[in-house]
Design an enzyme around this catalytic site. Structure first.
Site, mmCIF file in Angstrom:
data_model
loop_
_atom_site.group_PDB
_atom_site.id
_atom_site.type_symbol
_atom_site.label_atom_id
_atom_site.label_comp_id
_atom_site.label_asym_id
_atom_site.label_seq_id
_atom_site.Cartn_x
_atom_site.Cartn_y
_atom_site.Cartn_z
ATOM 1 N N ILE A 133 13.891 -37.683 17.521
ATOM 2 C CA ILE A 133 12.650 -38.023 18.212
ATOM 3 C C ILE A 133 12.895 -39.344 18.938
ATOM 4 O O ILE A 133 13.709 -40.162 18.515
ATOM 5 C CB ILE A 133 11.431 -38.102 17.264
ATOM 6 C CG1 ILE A 133 11.699 -39.031 16.078
ATOM 7 C CG2 ILE A 133 11.051 -36.724 16.774
ATOM 8 C CD1 ILE A 133 10.514 -39.132 15.124
ATOM 9 N N ASP A 134 12.220 -39.522 20.061
ATOM 10 C CA ASP A 134 12.462 -40.671 20.916
ATOM 11 C C ASP A 134 12.266 -41.982 20.167
ATOM 12 O O ASP A 134 11.509 -42.064 19.195
ATOM 13 C CB ASP A 134 11.519 -40.657 22.120
ATOM 14 C CG ASP A 134 11.732 -39.453 23.019
ATOM 15 O OD1 ASP A 134 12.839 -38.889 22.991
ATOM 16 O OD2 ASP A 134 10.786 -39.094 23.749
ATOM 17 N N LYS A 135 12.922 -43.013 20.659
ATOM 18 C CA LYS A 135 12.812 -44.346 20.066
ATOM 19 C C LYS A 135 11.357 -44.749 19.850
ATOM 20 O O LYS A 135 10.985 -45.218 18.771
ATOM 21 C CB LYS A 135 13.508 -45.366 20.968
ATOM 22 C CG LYS A 135 13.334 -46.817 20.538
ATOM 23 C CD LYS A 135 13.959 -47.770 21.535
ATOM 24 C CE LYS A 135 13.704 -49.223 21.143
ATOM 25 N NZ LYS A 135 14.285 -50.171 22.133
#
Length: 314
Positions: A133-135
């Site tokens: 999952i994105d930062k």
């Protein structure tokens, strides 16, 4: 410096020919990591066509250790056994070391937390990252602690039997209130740092959404379920529909988002909220060894709760 004979050549190909011992793929990675300049400005596109007289410079970093370093970073562990670990990742944490984020990642934290219980992936004592999952997206993520567990989890994510849902705060109210968004996702044809719905060269992507409720007069809270798992999928699909995520610095530049956030009240609601409003809220999968169904839920993080309360007032 590029000569007349170099004009029109791709930057990565030109530089690879000029720097002995540095492969074109390595040059491309250095460009994408911001380590190359042209006439003093950072070069971000490996396919840039060279012009005669341009001056290029490369800062080649020291080789990184073969293995990420174990770092004692606090983790919110939701579930753990000998085969898998489920964590609730905070916004701001990168999942895997990469250029620009060499450490302080989830992998570094898992190496320290799991220690000797990591039985090895591909002959190396490391966690098996099944999905990312994105930062700046918060929420649930599962990692494998053994090769058989990784294989079993990868199979479920590939055949879409693993279940994931996200909570998203978007500008506007979708019409219809529930439905599907389809569109192949690939690299943006101009801005290679972004993803986009593309006509050619992308991968099929399907997002199912439903509107949970309106939030004030400007926004909505959605539940999104992934039928596929492409990079930035929810962010790209919702922006393409004209309902980008609130706070999204990359895909939130649509006219609707600018209009919704244009006045002082909207700006005040966003004060202090510096990420896209997206949270991986539920995660379900069959245990890769026992076959038992496991399902987990993560409550909305405090910063998104505060954002919703502020948006309710405008």
């Amino acid at each position: 410096m590029a000569g007349a004979e170099d004009a029109g050549e791709r930057a990565d190909r030109f530089l690879a020919a000029r720097f002995d011992g540095v492969s074109r793929s390595r040059i491309k990675g250095l460009i994408e990591g911001g380590a190359v300049t042209v006439d003093g400005a950072t070069l971000s596109d490996p396919s840039l066509r060279v012009k005669a007289g341009q001056t290029f410079a490369i800062v080649v970093p020291e080789p990184e250790p073969a293995e990420p370093e174990a770092q004692d970073i606090r983790l919110a562990v939701v579930y753990e056994d000998e085969e898998v670990i489920v964590v609730d990742k905070p916004a701001g944490m990168v999942v895997h070391p990469a250029p620009g984020n060499p450490d302080r990642t989830l992998v570094n934290a898992l190496l320290a937390h799991c220690g000797a219980s990591l039985r090895g992936i591909g002959g190396v004592r490391r966690p098996g990252i099944v999905h990312r999952i994105d930062k700046d997206t918060s929420g649930l993520l599962v990692a494998a602690k053994s090769e058989p567990a990784l294989t079993g989890l990868q199979r479920q994510f590939a055949d879409h039997s693993a279940r994931r849902s996200y909570l998203a705060v978007v500008w506007g109210v979708p019409n219809p209130l529930a439905g599907e968004i389809e569109g192949d996702i690939g690299r943006h044809p101009v801005d290679r740092q972004r993803m986009a719905i593309v006509a050619r060269g992308g991968r099929p992507a399907l997002t199912r959404y439903r509107t949970i409720r309106r939030v004030g007069s400007r926004a909505s809270l959605l539940e999104c379920r992934l039928a596929t798992g492409r990079t930035h999928q929810i962010r790209v699909h919702l922006a393409a529909r004209g309902h980008p995520l609130v706070g999204d610095p990359v895909y939130g530049r649509t006219r609707g988002a600018r209009n919704a956030g244009a006045d002082a009240a909207a700006r005040a609601a966003l004060a202090g909220f510096s990420r896209q409003a997206l949270h991986a809220a539920t995660l379900g999968f069959s245990h890769p060894i026992t076959g038992k169904w496991l399902e987990f839920e993560s409550p909305l993080p405090e910063d998104m709760g505060t954002l919703l309360a502020r948006l309710e007032l405008i």
